[in-house]
Design an enzyme around this catalytic site. Structure first.
Site, PDB file in Angstrom:
ATOM      1  N   CYS B  12     104.288  25.245  42.675  1.00 24.11           N
ATOM      2  CA  CYS B  12     105.547  25.610  42.806  1.00 24.11           C
ATOM      3  C   CYS B  12     105.757  26.419  44.162  1.00 24.11           C
ATOM      4  CB  CYS B  12     106.150  26.154  41.723  1.00 24.11           C
ATOM      5  SG  CYS B  12     104.990  27.902  41.200  1.00 24.11           S
ATOM      6  N   CYS B  15     104.090  29.886  43.945  1.00 23.45           N
ATOM      7  CA  CYS B  15     102.557  29.850  44.230  1.00 23.45           C
ATOM      8  C   CYS B  15     102.283  29.620  45.770  1.00 23.45           C
ATOM      9  CB  CYS B  15     101.979  28.458  43.275  1.00 23.45           C
ATOM     10  SG  CYS B  15     102.610  28.575  41.680  1.00 23.45           S
TER      11      CYS B  15
END
Lengths: 325, 79
Positions: B12, B15
């Site tokens: 995502c 991250c």
């Protein structure tokens, strides 16, 4: 409470830019400045307050609580309430799901959490207060919590464990209740504040562009669509309006921050509030990207049942609002 | 001693920001460390984290569910 913002907007539009009252452009601009300032202030306050609450309920503590305690049916409501105070990131939904399953938390309770968490979040609440006022916000929050709770109970009754993907079934077979109470790091509020503050700024930064675009589009529509325009198409007695609005909303990706300001104008111009709330719940609560992520832990059939039950509950609550409000 | 850093996350945006913060800290301070991105969910679940991204240094989870500042990462790597 927000008169001073209105004064600033009036002063800027009528005195500085020297536009005439009653002009479309002047009214739209005034509306835009007032709404943007008011909503950003409210968003800031609510994200900050929720950040403080959340820092006392980290997800590990929530899981530990739900895993350890026998709640005699209240666990669905508790999971749903925890969902409210936990900020939702769709990318965390899979690890969270597995964590809950591993802790022996029933599938329905996990679903209750997964449904309410995106549906009632700090950004949606902040926007709701700014756009629709406190009363509508409370109705939205309470119904969001109930919707998560009831959907969770229904999903549990359907006994869906066999539709999990094989590796999750294995996790389920080895599930264990947490033995020890989760002990959080003891930190004073003062120590927590810098982290909370960072989070607040990050969330705000992320939503501001969408909020501004949403309010700008809303502002334009506000100035140009005549009062009561939609009433002729989407009257309360139109039985298909709620399901159509909900089904349109589900595939839309969750940019609540962009969509809510537009929805507010639609309500102002005659779309019934229940229809609009169903639409907004569909946008905020369910999204295709989330479904794609859940594919790692659920079979297609389970995702379809999950979305189906929630969609149905949203449609029913849309009807209820139209009748009650 | 070379440190082993892992960023756990399913890819995502959050991250990715965590990975770039860590990468910057390593290169700006010449820290002897290897960085590994763990994107496989089954691998991630071995660490028992429920919110991603998570930062793991020498198999110890140090941060989860948020993006740390550079200073914070530097402190963690120095300790």
């Amino acid at each position: 409470m927000f008169d001073w913002i209105q004064n600033i907007a009036d002063w800027f539009v009528y005195d500085i830019l020297n536009l005439n009252k009653g002009q479309h452009l002047a009214e739209a601009l005034n509306f835009f400045i007032y709404d943007t300032a008011k909503i950003l202030i409210l968003l800031f306050v609510i994200i900050f307050l929720m950040g403080i609450v959340n820092s006392y309920f980290p997800i590990d503590k929530v899981k530990n609580y739900l895993s350890r305690n026998k709640l005699y049916g209240l666990e669905y409501l508790m999971a749903s309430l925890f969902g409210v105070v936990t900020p939702f990131c769709s990318c965390s939904s899979v690890p969270l799901f597995i964590g809950f399953v591993r802790g022996g938390i029933p599938l329905g309770v996990t679903f209750a959490f997964l449904i309410t968490s995106p549906l009632v979040n700090e950004v949606a609440i902040g926007l709701f207060v700014g756009l629709f006022g406190l009363k509508t916000t409370i109705i939205y929050v309470v119904s969001g919590i109930l919707l998560g709770t009831i959907s969770g109970v229904i999903l549990q009754k359907l006994k869906l464990e066999s539709y999990l993907t094989p590796w999750v079934k294995e996790v389920l077979a080895n599930a264990q209740k947490d033995q020890d109470t989760f002990i959080a790091e003891k930190q004073t509020l003062k120590q927590r504040l810098p982290f909370i503050w960072d989070e607040v700024l990050k969330i705000l930064k992320g939503v501001i562009p969408y909020v501004i675009v949403g309010i700008a589009v809303g502002g334009l529509m506000h100035g140009y669509i005549p009062e009561g325009f939609f009433e002729q198409y989407m009257a309360k007695d139109n039985l298909f309006a709620v399901p159509i609005a909900t089904l349109l909303a589900v595939p839309m990706y969750s940019n609540a921050s962009g969509i809510l300001p537009v929805a507010q104008v639609l309500v102002a111009k005659g779309i019934p509030l229940g229809t609009a709330i169903a639409f907004m719940m569909g946008v905020v609560g369910l999204s295709l990207p989330e479904a794609m992520l859940l594919k790692k832990v659920m079979t297609f059939k389970l995702i379809a049942i999950f979305f189906g039950v929630v969609t149905l509950c949203i449609i029913i609550s849309g009807y209820l609002f139209n009748i009650l409000l | 001693m070379s440190k082993v850093i892992k960023v756990l996350g399913t890819g995502c945006p959050k991250c990715q920001s965590m990975t770039s913060v860590v990468t910057d800290v390593i290169s700006e301070n010449n820290i002897d460390a290897t960085l590994e991105k763990v994107e496989d969910i089954m691998e991630i679940m071995k660490y028992n984290v429920m919110s991603t991204p998570a930062l793991v240094i020498d198999d110890v989870i140090t941060i989860k569910g948020r993006i740390p500042s550079k200073d914070e990462v530097l402190k963690l790597l120095k300790s």
